[in-house]
Design an enzyme around this catalytic site. Sequence first.
Site, PDB file in Angstrom:
ATOM      1  N   ASP A  32       0.822  -1.211   0.000  1.00 30.88           N
ATOM      2  CA  ASP A  32       0.000   0.000   0.000  1.00 30.88           C
ATOM      3  C   ASP A  32       0.860   1.268   0.000  1.00 30.88           C
ATOM      4  OD1 ASP A  32      -2.054  -1.798   0.332  1.00 30.88           O
ATOM      5  OD2 ASP A  32      -2.903  -0.835   2.105  1.00 30.88           O
ATOM      6  N   HIS A  86      -5.221   9.407   1.115  1.00 33.73           N
ATOM      7  CA  HIS A  86      -5.145   8.509   2.278  1.00 33.73           C
ATOM      8  C   HIS A  86      -5.878   9.061   3.512  1.00 33.73           C
ATOM      9  CE1 HIS A  86      -3.488   5.451   4.987  1.00 33.73           C
ATOM     10  NE2 HIS A  86      -3.093   4.806   3.896  1.00 33.73           N
ATOM     11  N   HIS A 176       3.825  -2.389   3.090  1.00 35.59           N
ATOM     12  CA  HIS A 176       3.994  -1.065   2.476  1.00 35.59           C
ATOM     13  C   HIS A 176       5.396  -1.013   1.898  1.00 35.59           C
ATOM     14  CE1 HIS A 176       0.774  -0.650   5.419  1.00 35.59           C
ATOM     15  NE2 HIS A 176       0.341   0.416   4.746  1.00 35.59           N
TER      16      HIS A 176
END
Length: 226
Positions: A32, A86, A176
Amino acid sequence: AQADAALARFARKHRPVYCGGRAKKWVALTFDDGPGPYTRKMLRILRHAQVPATFFVVGRNVATFKPGLMAERAYGSPVGNHSWSHPLLTSMGYQDQRDQLASTNHAIRSATGDRVRFFRPPYGAHNAATDKIARGLDMPIILWNVDSEDSLGADSKKISRLVKKGLKPGSIILMHENHGQTIRAMKYTIIRALKKSGMTPVTVPQMLAGNPPTAEQLAKGRKGCR
């Protein structure tokens, strides 16, 4: 085409996907918050090991780190929507949420020419409005059942331990790519553990097409992944 059909089918299910089925020894690594400064570094590790992955992209990063996005596409990685900036979507109204999703789809499509087929809300937070918007855009909501905790500040040892523990049939693993400790964990531990585990790494669309969760699993949410 099979993967696209599976994504469209799950977009209509009214339930988020936390994991795949248990029938095959498949796992999906997902990353992500990119593209970012480390995206191409992570792709080099994946390419060297011949491990596929799925990336969830933040729209506002696309212009700055377009080479990273193009490198994901060149490697054949499916790219999903992870909102524009986000935010916590559940704290926003319907139109603001819709703008977050639609503008990210537009940014990715403008850069790559590809239609965006799936979505992951930041922090995994979604409500009835989010679900309706994602459905309207024909995108299933893809969550996860294994959290590497890299975004919570876990060091590379802890990241590796949590991911290794989660290498089970159907797992969707959250990481991530823009954390140095995640790069280290992938390079020195996770790839090796994956090879030894007997699991086959796949992308999220491959998982939904070839090893989908059952209706019972979907209904149970994350608990359906145990």
